[in-house]
Write a protein that holds these residues in place. Sequence first.
Motif, PDB file in Angstrom:
ATOM      1  N   MET A 262       0.845  -1.199   0.000  1.00 26.69           N
ATOM      2  CA  MET A 262       0.000   0.000   0.000  1.00 26.69           C
ATOM      3  C   MET A 262       0.880   1.250   0.000  1.00 26.69           C
ATOM      4  O   MET A 262       1.802   1.386   0.802  1.00 26.69           O
ATOM      5  N   SER A 263       0.617   2.172  -0.923  1.00 30.76           N
ATOM      6  CA  SER A 263       1.343   3.437  -0.997  1.00 30.76           C
ATOM      7  C   SER A 263       0.315   4.552  -1.037  1.00 30.76           C
ATOM      8  O   SER A 263      -0.217   4.883  -2.099  1.00 30.76           O
ATOM      9  N   VAL A 264       0.027   5.105   0.120  1.00 28.00           N
ATOM     10  CA  VAL A 264      -1.028   6.103   0.241  1.00 28.00           C
ATOM     11  C   VAL A 264      -0.471   7.478  -0.102  1.00 28.00           C
ATOM     12  O   VAL A 264       0.625   7.856   0.323  1.00 28.00           O
ATOM     13  N   LEU A 265      -1.231   8.225  -0.882  1.00 28.68           N
ATOM     14  CA  LEU A 265      -0.844   9.565  -1.297  1.00 28.68           C
ATOM     15  C   LEU A 265      -1.933  10.538  -0.886  1.00 28.68           C
ATOM     16  O   LEU A 265      -3.115  10.297  -1.122  1.00 28.68           O
ATOM     17  N   ARG A 266      -1.527  11.626  -0.292  1.00 27.55           N
ATOM     18  CA  ARG A 266      -2.481  12.684   0.025  1.00 27.55           C
ATOM     19  C   ARG A 266      -2.331  13.786  -1.030  1.00 27.55           C
ATOM     20  O   ARG A 266      -1.244  14.326  -1.235  1.00 27.55           O
ATOM     21  N   ILE A 267      -3.445  14.108  -1.704  1.00 34.26           N
ATOM     22  CA  ILE A 267      -3.477  15.045  -2.824  1.00 34.26           C
ATOM     23  C   ILE A 267      -4.290  16.271  -2.422  1.00 34.26           C
ATOM     24  O   ILE A 267      -5.371  16.145  -1.827  1.00 34.26           O
ATOM     25  N   ALA A 268      -3.778  17.447  -2.774  1.00 31.83           N
ATOM     26  CA  ALA A 268      -4.497  18.695  -2.509  1.00 31.83           C
ATOM     27  C   ALA A 268      -4.696  19.462  -3.807  1.00 31.83           C
ATOM     28  O   ALA A 268      -3.771  19.577  -4.616  1.00 31.83           O
ATOM     29  N   ALA A 269      -5.900  19.980  -4.005  1.00 35.07           N
ATOM     30  CA  ALA A 269      -6.216  20.855  -5.139  1.00 35.07           C
ATOM     31  C   ALA A 269      -6.690  22.185  -4.574  1.00 35.07           C
ATOM     32  O   ALA A 269      -7.525  22.222  -3.667  1.00 35.07           O
ATOM     33  N   ALA A 270      -6.154  23.278  -5.113  1.00 44.64           N
ATOM     34  CA  ALA A 270      -6.394  24.595  -4.529  1.00 44.64           C
ATOM     35  C   ALA A 270      -7.406  25.411  -5.313  1.00 44.64           C
ATOM     36  O   ALA A 270      -7.431  25.390  -6.547  1.00 44.64           O
ATOM     37  N   ALA A 271      -8.232  26.149  -4.584  1.00 47.20           N
ATOM     38  CA  ALA A 271      -9.071  27.213  -5.134  1.00 47.20           C
ATOM     39  C   ALA A 271      -8.595  28.507  -4.496  1.00 47.20           C
ATOM     40  O   ALA A 271      -8.609  28.641  -3.268  1.00 47.20           O
ATOM     41  N   ALA A 272      -8.121  29.446  -5.314  1.00 47.56           N
ATOM     42  CA  ALA A 272      -7.574  30.688  -4.775  1.00 47.56           C
ATOM     43  C   ALA A 272      -7.528  31.738  -5.879  1.00 47.56           C
ATOM     44  O   ALA A 272      -7.586  31.410  -7.072  1.00 47.56           O
ATOM     45  N   HIS A 273      -7.375  32.996  -5.472  1.00 46.58           N
ATOM     46  CA  HIS A 273      -7.324  34.098  -6.430  1.00 46.58           C
ATOM     47  C   HIS A 273      -5.891  34.561  -6.625  1.00 46.58           C
ATOM     48  O   HIS A 273      -5.127  34.681  -5.668  1.00 46.58           O
TER      49      HIS A 273
ATOM     50  N   GLY B  15      -0.547  17.425   5.177  1.00 46.60           N
ATOM     51  CA  GLY B  15       0.082  16.152   4.827  1.00 46.60           C
ATOM     52  C   GLY B  15       0.113  15.839   3.354  1.00 46.60           C
ATOM     53  O   GLY B  15       0.419  14.707   2.958  1.00 46.60           O
ATOM     54  N   ALA B  16      -0.175  16.837   2.488  1.00 49.65           N
ATOM     55  CA  ALA B  16      -0.220  16.582   1.050  1.00 49.65           C
ATOM     56  C   ALA B  16       1.187  16.418   0.484  1.00 49.65           C
ATOM     57  O   ALA B  16       2.101  17.160   0.831  1.00 49.65           O
ATOM     58  N   ARG B  17       1.324  15.460  -0.421  1.00 52.90           N
ATOM     59  CA  ARG B  17       2.578  15.286  -1.171  1.00 52.90           C
ATOM     60  C   ARG B  17       2.456  15.824  -2.593  1.00 52.90           C
ATOM     61  O   ARG B  17       3.458  16.072  -3.251  1.00 52.90           O
ATOM     62  N   LEU B  18       1.225  15.994  -3.065  1.00 56.28           N
ATOM     63  CA  LEU B  18       0.966  16.580  -4.378  1.00 56.28           C
ATOM     64  C   LEU B  18      -0.021  17.727  -4.207  1.00 56.28           C
ATOM     65  O   LEU B  18      -1.070  17.561  -3.588  1.00 56.28           O
ATOM     66  N   LEU B  19       0.333  18.888  -4.757  1.00 58.85           N
ATOM     67  CA  LEU B  19      -0.538  20.069  -4.722  1.00 58.85           C
ATOM     68  C   LEU B  19      -0.718  20.583  -6.139  1.00 58.85           C
ATOM     69  O   LEU B  19       0.259  20.796  -6.860  1.00 58.85           O
ATOM     70  N   VAL B  20      -1.968  20.804  -6.532  1.00 55.89           N
ATOM     71  CA  VAL B  20      -2.283  21.376  -7.834  1.00 55.89           C
ATOM     72  C   VAL B  20      -2.839  22.783  -7.613  1.00 55.89           C
ATOM     73  O   VAL B  20      -3.908  22.954  -7.032  1.00 55.89           O
ATOM     74  N   LEU B  21      -2.073  23.776  -8.065  1.00 60.81           N
ATOM     75  CA  LEU B  21      -2.482  25.176  -8.008  1.00 60.81           C
ATOM     76  C   LEU B  21      -3.222  25.543  -9.293  1.00 60.81           C
ATOM     77  O   LEU B  21      -3.123  24.834 -10.293  1.00 60.81           O
ATOM     78  N   PRO B  22      -3.933  26.668  -9.320  1.00 59.12           N
ATOM     79  CA  PRO B  22      -4.721  27.014 -10.507  1.00 59.12           C
ATOM     80  C   PRO B  22      -3.885  27.412 -11.719  1.00 59.12           C
ATOM     81  O   PRO B  22      -2.697  27.713 -11.621  1.00 59.12           O
ATOM     82  N   ASP B  23      -4.544  27.430 -12.870  1.00 62.11           N
ATOM     83  CA  ASP B  23      -4.002  28.051 -14.064  1.00 62.11           C
ATOM     84  C   ASP B  23      -3.743  29.519 -13.757  1.00 62.11           C
ATOM     85  O   ASP B  23      -4.478  30.157 -13.003  1.00 62.11           O
ATOM     86  N   ALA B  24      -2.662  30.053 -14.337  1.00 65.06           N
ATOM     87  CA  ALA B  24      -2.334  31.474 -14.221  1.00 65.06           C
ATOM     88  C   ALA B  24      -2.143  31.926 -12.780  1.00 65.06           C
ATOM     89  O   ALA B  24      -2.400  33.083 -12.438  1.00 65.06           O
TER      90      ALA B  24
END
Length: 278
Positions: free
Chosen positions: A1-12, A35-44
């Motif tokens: 088992m390889s658990v990943l914590r993923i975060a996606a952001a909503a911001a201005h 505890g996130a290892r992957l973060l996805v920030l917005p376009d632009a």
Amino acid sequence: MSVLRIAAAAAHFGRDLAFDLARIAKVIGDARAAGARLLVLPDAALGGYLADLRRPDPDALPPALKPDDPVIARVAALAAEMVVCVGFCEDGGDVRYNAAVCVSGDGVLGLHRKVHLPAGETAAYGPGDRFDAFDTPAGRLGMLIDYDKTFPESARSLALDGAQILACLSAWPASVTNRAPRMAQDRQSRLFDLYDQARAAENQVVLASSNQTGVMGGMRFLGQAKVVGPGGDVLARTWSKAGLAVAELDVAAEIDRARRILRHLDERRPDVYREARG
């Protein structure tokens, strides 16, 4: 088992790069604390999006950066042990691109130039010409930039290239031609969620969808960051407010479970699909 914590952001984010870097540092810090290892920030997220999608002002475009710009190096340094996807306006010499980089403390791991440009964007950006997955410490990843996810072929290309996680970076506004009194009634709001869930389910992959919030010029951005599982189920979401959608899962195990009986990628029939004729 390889658990990943993923975060996606909503911001201005806006034109002021110093402000944007400070906000990115805060969001990365919040994701790290979660505890996130992957973060996805917005376009632009670096430089902001266009203020008018129908008639962009050529004298008021986002600042253009090269992938080796010190500003992007600063985001990589902030990422450190994390994997972070961030959108920016790429300086391609004679042409600008709406682009995204994936970085860690080791530098740039991947680059994507938005392929599908809505009509107004063609006045400001040139189109990209490929979809490539790449390996990261968080797993094999592919990136899409907002309108890209409207086209099933975009996500399918990345899944066929082995991507297990799709990072969808957006600056996706509410409808500019048919404004609804409530965000929940907005056509673009419904489509944004629909595309996120469909692209994950049809490819049986994990999808992390970020988006801008707030207002720029005549556009009001939707937010609605989310993490979607390979069955199309929303695992975490921000709704329309700024914040982080954080979900923890064993990516490989969840994909294997989704594909246990029906394996969409293996059961395609490309020999009978119609190709567009020029």
